[in-house]
Design a protein around this motif. Structure first.
Motif, PDB file in Angstrom:
ATOM      1  N   VAL A  21       0.837  -1.202   0.000  1.00  0.00           N
ATOM      2  CA  VAL A  21       0.000   0.000   0.000  1.00  0.00           C
ATOM      3  C   VAL A  21       0.872   1.252   0.000  1.00  0.00           C
ATOM      4  N   LYS A  22       1.870   1.260   0.847  1.00  0.00           N
ATOM      5  CA  LYS A  22       2.744   2.423   0.971  1.00  0.00           C
ATOM      6  C   LYS A  22       3.396   2.771  -0.374  1.00  0.00           C
ATOM      7  N   ASP A  23       3.839   1.758  -1.115  1.00  0.00           N
ATOM      8  CA  ASP A  23       4.469   1.991  -2.421  1.00  0.00           C
ATOM      9  C   ASP A  23       3.472   2.582  -3.408  1.00  0.00           C
ATOM     10  N   CYS A  24       2.255   2.071  -3.390  1.00  0.00           N
ATOM     11  CA  CYS A  24       1.221   2.565  -4.291  1.00  0.00           C
ATOM     12  C   CYS A  24       0.906   4.022  -3.986  1.00  0.00           C
ATOM     13  N   VAL A  25       0.700   4.344  -2.718  1.00  0.00           N
ATOM     14  CA  VAL A  25       0.384   5.721  -2.326  1.00  0.00           C
ATOM     15  C   VAL A  25       1.508   6.655  -2.737  1.00  0.00           C
ATOM     16  N   ARG A  26       2.738   6.264  -2.435  1.00  0.00           N
ATOM     17  CA  ARG A  26       3.887   7.118  -2.735  1.00  0.00           C
ATOM     18  C   ARG A  26       4.005   7.365  -4.245  1.00  0.00           C
ATOM     19  N   GLU A  27       3.898   6.302  -5.033  1.00  0.00           N
ATOM     20  CA  GLU A  27       4.071   6.459  -6.473  1.00  0.00           C
ATOM     21  C   GLU A  27       2.950   7.276  -7.107  1.00  0.00           C
ATOM     22  N   VAL A  28       1.721   7.036  -6.705  1.00  0.00           N
ATOM     23  CA  VAL A  28       0.600   7.817  -7.241  1.00  0.00           C
ATOM     24  C   VAL A  28       0.786   9.283  -6.853  1.00  0.00           C
ATOM     25  N   TRP A  29       1.131   9.535  -5.606  1.00  0.00           N
ATOM     26  CA  TRP A  29       1.330  10.908  -5.129  1.00  0.00           C
ATOM     27  C   TRP A  29       2.438  11.604  -5.916  1.00  0.00           C
ATOM     28  N   GLN A  30       3.562  10.915  -6.111  1.00  0.00           N
ATOM     29  CA  GLN A  30       4.706  11.525  -6.795  1.00  0.00           C
ATOM     30  C   GLN A  30       4.452  11.719  -8.288  1.00  0.00           C
ATOM     31  N   ASN A  31       3.820  10.755  -8.926  1.00  0.00           N
ATOM     32  CA  ASN A  31       3.645  10.802 -10.380  1.00  0.00           C
ATOM     33  C   ASN A  31       2.394  11.546 -10.835  1.00  0.00           C
ATOM     34  N   GLU A  32       1.338  11.520 -10.010  1.00  0.00           N
ATOM     35  CA  GLU A  32       0.073  12.099 -10.450  1.00  0.00           C
ATOM     36  C   GLU A  32      -0.460  13.185  -9.522  1.00  0.00           C
ATOM     37  N   GLY A  33       0.092  13.279  -8.328  1.00  0.00           N
ATOM     38  CA  GLY A  33      -0.333  14.299  -7.384  1.00  0.00           C
ATOM     39  C   GLY A  33      -1.560  13.898  -6.587  1.00  0.00           C
ATOM     40  N   ALA A  34      -1.925  14.772  -5.656  1.00  0.00           N
ATOM     41  CA  ALA A  34      -3.051  14.514  -4.756  1.00  0.00           C
ATOM     42  C   ALA A  34      -4.375  14.372  -5.508  1.00  0.00           C
ATOM     43  N   ARG A  35      -4.509  15.071  -6.608  1.00  0.00           N
ATOM     44  CA  ARG A  35      -5.779  15.012  -7.365  1.00  0.00           C
ATOM     45  C   ARG A  35      -6.106  13.613  -7.852  1.00  0.00           C
ATOM     46  N   ALA A  36      -5.082  12.777  -8.058  1.00  0.00           N
ATOM     47  CA  ALA A  36      -5.313  11.412  -8.523  1.00  0.00           C
ATOM     48  C   ALA A  36      -6.167  10.619  -7.547  1.00  0.00           C
ATOM     49  N   PHE A  37      -6.075  10.952  -6.266  1.00  0.00           N
ATOM     50  CA  PHE A  37      -6.841  10.234  -5.253  1.00  0.00           C
ATOM     51  C   PHE A  37      -8.314  10.652  -5.228  1.00  0.00           C
ATOM     52  N   TYR A  38      -8.637  11.745  -5.912  1.00  0.00           N
ATOM     53  CA  TYR A  38     -10.013  12.258  -5.907  1.00  0.00           C
ATOM     54  C   TYR A  38     -10.599  12.402  -7.306  1.00  0.00           C
ATOM     55  N   ARG A  39      -9.931  11.840  -8.305  1.00  0.00           N
ATOM     56  CA  ARG A  39     -10.385  11.939  -9.680  1.00  0.00           C
ATOM     57  C   ARG A  39     -11.796  11.387  -9.854  1.00  0.00           C
ATOM     58  N   SER A  40     -12.138  10.378  -9.090  1.00  0.00           N
ATOM     59  CA  SER A  40     -13.443   9.732  -9.244  1.00  0.00           C
ATOM     60  C   SER A  40     -14.453  10.173  -8.185  1.00  0.00           C
ATOM     61  N   TYR A  41     -14.157  11.225  -7.448  1.00  0.00           N
ATOM     62  CA  TYR A  41     -15.031  11.636  -6.342  1.00  0.00           C
ATOM     63  C   TYR A  41     -16.463  11.928  -6.801  1.00  0.00           C
ATOM     64  N   THR A  42     -16.617  12.735  -7.841  1.00  0.00           N
ATOM     65  CA  THR A  42     -17.980  13.049  -8.300  1.00  0.00           C
ATOM     66  C   THR A  42     -18.675  11.805  -8.837  1.00  0.00           C
ATOM     67  N   THR A  43     -17.915  10.928  -9.484  1.00  0.00           N
ATOM     68  CA  THR A  43     -18.509   9.688  -9.982  1.00  0.00           C
ATOM     69  C   THR A  43     -18.931   8.813  -8.807  1.00  0.00           C
ATOM     70  N   GLN A  44     -18.124   8.785  -7.766  1.00  0.00           N
ATOM     71  CA  GLN A  44     -18.457   8.008  -6.563  1.00  0.00           C
ATOM     72  C   GLN A  44     -19.781   8.507  -5.972  1.00  0.00           C
ATOM     73  N   LEU A  45     -19.914   9.817  -5.843  1.00  0.00           N
ATOM     74  CA  LEU A  45     -21.172  10.372  -5.327  1.00  0.00           C
ATOM     75  C   LEU A  45     -22.324  10.096  -6.281  1.00  0.00           C
ATOM     76  N   THR A  46     -22.068  10.255  -7.562  1.00  0.00           N
ATOM     77  CA  THR A  46     -23.097  10.038  -8.574  1.00  0.00           C
ATOM     78  C   THR A  46     -23.536   8.584  -8.594  1.00  0.00           C
ATOM     79  N   MET A  47     -22.661   7.678  -8.207  1.00  0.00           N
ATOM     80  CA  MET A  47     -23.003   6.265  -8.161  1.00  0.00           C
ATOM     81  C   MET A  47     -23.717   5.925  -6.849  1.00  0.00           C
ATOM     82  N   ASN A  48     -23.234   6.438  -5.733  1.00  0.00           N
ATOM     83  CA  ASN A  48     -23.787   6.052  -4.437  1.00  0.00           C
ATOM     84  C   ASN A  48     -25.205   6.559  -4.205  1.00  0.00           C
ATOM     85  N   VAL A  49     -25.514   7.747  -4.677  1.00  0.00           N
ATOM     86  CA  VAL A  49     -26.865   8.279  -4.476  1.00  0.00           C
ATOM     87  C   VAL A  49     -27.907   7.415  -5.208  1.00  0.00           C
ATOM     88  N   PRO A  50     -27.729   7.137  -6.514  1.00  0.00           N
ATOM     89  CA  PRO A  50     -28.719   6.260  -7.160  1.00  0.00           C
ATOM     90  C   PRO A  50     -28.706   4.844  -6.590  1.00  0.00           C
TER      91      PRO A  50
END
Length: 177
Positions: A21-50
């Motif tokens: 897990v630590k390697d995945c978090v570090r690499e995503v953070w370094q290569n794609e930034g914090a936004r990568a962890f929230y790219r699907s946030y609106t889709t997650q909400l759009t899925m959970n409500v229906p």
């Protein structure tokens, strides 16, 4: 939960380069930034409500059919809960497919004449269609339904059990006054 979902899905991918897990978090953070962890946030909400709306409406509809007196009936709660989860999971699978693509940035999709990262729900919907047509929206529907059936059956039966216990306790307490 969105960052945890991103890490989980990236580690579950076929030939995932991540072993910890630590390697995945570090690499995503370094290569794609914090936004990568929230790219699907609106889709997650759009899925959970229906999902929840369909889930609750289906459960209530089935309870009216299997348990019209609304008594504590474990078998009707398990059956209604399982069916409600299955229906909600199947109906919202296209949203889950898009959310997974946003979280994983899966290389097959990215190698199909698409440049850069897939950044939003509309982009994910277009990409899924471009890569696999309409049927691609339902990839994994069986696994998703099979996962939800016991989960929602257990959740509803536990909820109804505790509702029954609390109601019974309150009635006994009022009768003793």
């Amino acid at each position: 939960m969105n960052p945890a979902e991103v890490v989980k899905q990236r580690m579950q991918m076929y030939n995932s380069p991540y072993h910890r897990v630590k390697d995945c978090v570090r690499e995503v953070w370094q290569n794609e930034g914090a936004r990568a962890f929230y790219r699907s946030y609106t889709t997650q909400l759009t899925m959970n409500v229906p999902f929840q709306a369909i889930h609750f409406m289906t459960y209530e509809f089935l309870q009216e059919h299997f348990n019209p007196q609304r008594r504590y009936n474990p078998s009707s709660h398990v059956l209604s809960g399982a069916c409600a989860g299955a229906v909600a999971a199947a109906v919202t699978t296209p949203l889950d497919v898009c959310k997974t693509l946003l979280n994983t940035q899966e290389s097959l999709a990215l190698n199909s004449n698409i440049t850069g990262h897939i950044t939003g729900m509309a982009s994910a919907f277009r990409t899924v269609y471009q890569v696999g047509g309409v049927t691609a929206y339902f990839r994994g529907v069986q696994a998703r339904v099979i996962y939800q059936i016991p989960s929602t059956a257990i959740a509803w039966s536990v909820y109804e059990f505790f509702k029954y216990l609390i109601t019974k306790q309150q009635e006994e307490w009022r009768a003793g006054k």
